[in-house]
Design a protein around this motif. Sequence first.
Motif, short mmCIF file in Angstrom:
data_model
loop_
_atom_site.label_atom_id
_atom_site.label_comp_id
_atom_site.label_asym_id
_atom_site.label_seq_id
_atom_site.Cartn_x
_atom_site.Cartn_y
_atom_site.Cartn_z
N GLU A 100 -5.92 -5.15 2.17
CA GLU A 100 -5.07 -4.07 1.68
C GLU A 100 -5.83 -2.83 1.23
O GLU A 100 -5.27 -1.74 1.20
N VAL A 101 -7.11 -2.98 0.87
CA VAL A 101 -7.83 -1.88 0.23
C VAL A 101 -8.94 -1.36 1.14
O VAL A 101 -9.73 -2.13 1.68
N SER A 102 -8.98 -0.05 1.31
CA SER A 102 -10.07 0.60 2.03
C SER A 102 -10.61 1.73 1.16
O SER A 102 -9.88 2.32 0.36
N MET A 103 -11.90 2.03 1.32
CA MET A 103 -12.55 3.05 0.50
C MET A 103 -13.43 3.94 1.38
O MET A 103 -14.02 3.46 2.35
N THR A 111 -22.98 8.29 2.50
CA THR A 111 -21.66 8.13 3.11
C THR A 111 -21.46 6.65 3.42
O THR A 111 -22.32 6.03 4.05
N ALA A 112 -20.36 6.10 2.96
CA ALA A 112 -20.08 4.69 3.19
C ALA A 112 -18.59 4.48 3.40
O ALA A 112 -17.76 5.16 2.79
N ARG A 113 -18.27 3.54 4.28
CA ARG A 113 -16.89 3.12 4.49
C ARG A 113 -16.78 1.65 4.12
O ARG A 113 -17.59 0.83 4.57
N ILE A 114 -15.79 1.36 3.32
CA ILE A 114 -15.65 0.02 2.75
C ILE A 114 -14.27 -0.52 3.09
O ILE A 114 -13.27 0.19 2.96
N GLN A 115 -14.23 -1.76 3.54
CA GLN A 115 -12.95 -2.39 3.89
C GLN A 115 -12.87 -3.76 3.23
O GLN A 115 -13.76 -4.60 3.40
N GLU A 116 -11.81 -3.96 2.47
CA GLU A 116 -11.57 -5.29 1.90
C GLU A 116 -11.15 -6.25 3.00
O GLU A 116 -10.47 -5.88 3.96
N SER A 117 -11.57 -7.49 2.89
CA SER A 117 -11.14 -8.54 3.81
C SER A 117 -9.72 -8.96 3.48
O SER A 117 -9.18 -8.63 2.42
N SER A 225 -4.88 1.73 -1.29
CA SER A 225 -4.41 0.35 -1.41
C SER A 225 -3.01 0.26 -0.82
O SER A 225 -2.12 1.02 -1.22
N ARG A 226 -2.82 -0.66 0.13
CA ARG A 226 -1.55 -0.76 0.85
C ARG A 226 -0.84 -2.07 0.56
O ARG A 226 -0.21 -2.65 1.43
N GLY A 227 -0.93 -2.56 -0.67
CA GLY A 227 -0.31 -3.84 -0.99
C GLY A 227 1.19 -3.81 -0.89
O GLY A 227 1.81 -4.67 -0.27
N TYR A 228 1.83 -2.83 -1.49
CA TYR A 228 3.29 -2.71 -1.47
C TYR A 228 3.59 -1.23 -1.58
O TYR A 228 3.54 -0.65 -2.66
N GLY A 229 3.84 -0.58 -0.45
CA GLY A 229 3.80 0.87 -0.43
C GLY A 229 2.35 1.29 -0.36
O GLY A 229 1.47 0.52 0.02
N ASN A 230 2.05 2.50 -0.77
CA ASN A 230 0.68 3.01 -0.74
C ASN A 230 0.27 3.52 -2.11
O ASN A 230 1.05 4.19 -2.79
N CYS A 231 -0.95 3.20 -2.49
CA CYS A 231 -1.53 3.75 -3.71
C CYS A 231 -2.81 4.47 -3.33
O CYS A 231 -3.68 3.88 -2.68
N ARG A 232 -2.91 5.73 -3.71
CA ARG A 232 -4.08 6.55 -3.38
C ARG A 232 -4.83 6.86 -4.67
O ARG A 232 -4.26 7.43 -5.60
N ALA A 267 -7.10 -1.53 -7.25
CA ALA A 267 -8.12 -1.53 -6.20
C ALA A 267 -9.07 -2.72 -6.30
O ALA A 267 -9.91 -2.92 -5.41
N ALA A 268 -8.95 -3.51 -7.35
CA ALA A 268 -9.92 -4.58 -7.60
C ALA A 268 -9.30 -5.95 -7.34
O ALA A 268 -8.10 -6.16 -7.51
N ALA A 269 -10.14 -6.89 -6.93
CA ALA A 269 -9.71 -8.28 -6.79
C ALA A 269 -9.74 -8.94 -8.17
O ALA A 269 -10.57 -8.61 -9.01
N ALA A 270 -8.82 -9.85 -8.40
CA ALA A 270 -8.81 -10.65 -9.62
C ALA A 270 -9.58 -11.95 -9.38
O ALA A 270 -9.86 -12.32 -8.24
#
Length: 289
Positions: A100-103, A111-117, A225-232, A267-270
């Motif tokens: 759900e989360v990309s950075m 410069t870095a691109r980050i993708q949550e699994s 974050s695209r968990g439910y709708g979008n959060c920027r 944006a963080a995992a629990a």
Amino acid sequence: MNEIQIPVTVSGPGSQPAEEDGADLEILQLPDEMSTFSMPTLQDVEDVSKLQDGMAVLKQLDEILKQQAKARQVTPEYIDINHLDAADKQLIDQVLGEGEVSMLYESSDTTARIQESVMAGLWRVRYYNDADEVTADTVEVAYVPRLSQRHVFKQAAHRVEHQRDSIPDGVINAPPLLAEINDKVAEFRPGKDNHIINLTLLPQTEADIEFLTRVLGKGPLTILSRGYGNCRITSTAVQNVWWVQYFNSQDKNILNTIEIGAIPAVAAAAHEDVQDSAERLSEILEAYL
């Protein structure tokens, strides 16, 4: 027999008389999609058996996740996979999937691109040079990637600075918020709850928002974050200050906030996510071991 008149009350869009100011009633649409976990589609067992380096990394991740799941708190760890060939990296990407989360991290020197699994707490982190070539490629186990914690505010100001005589016309309610932001920035300590200013509930004009955007500045990190709708989420140029905006599925802004503190929780995992991810990865690897 006399007819009985039953009053009928009609409600909803279009049922009410127009407002005197000409404004229309707007009904916000709720997000209609939610991300859910599904097992990744992988290669045949025979093909996977040939990708020994990729499988070795996945087994190492499996062990790290199991250990971290048992701990009271996750200690960030990473595995360098820059040396792997394309086929092995493809296997890792297939297993991890995209969550759900990309950075996007963009500073003067990094410069870095980050993708949550799809397994929360696992992150693919790629660093790029000016020619957009990958210079470092890692998989991290963490609540949030190291880059999003350690370096985001290394060049940020410690308070919001502005001159009273530089406040534009039409800016009414923003100046008191700057005083509140400065107070909370000074008070914040790691482990303390974030302080949230809900701009949606405050009487902010467009000029107020534009002024806040300008004086807070823009930092190097942008998160979606695209968990439910979008959060920027956007880091600002002030220590530990974040813009956090929520949008519905029609990309309409439904909540606009400023957070002072650690990286916003959305944006963080629990820790429970990491425990769940440990089980999921083990289930996936069982088919190939």
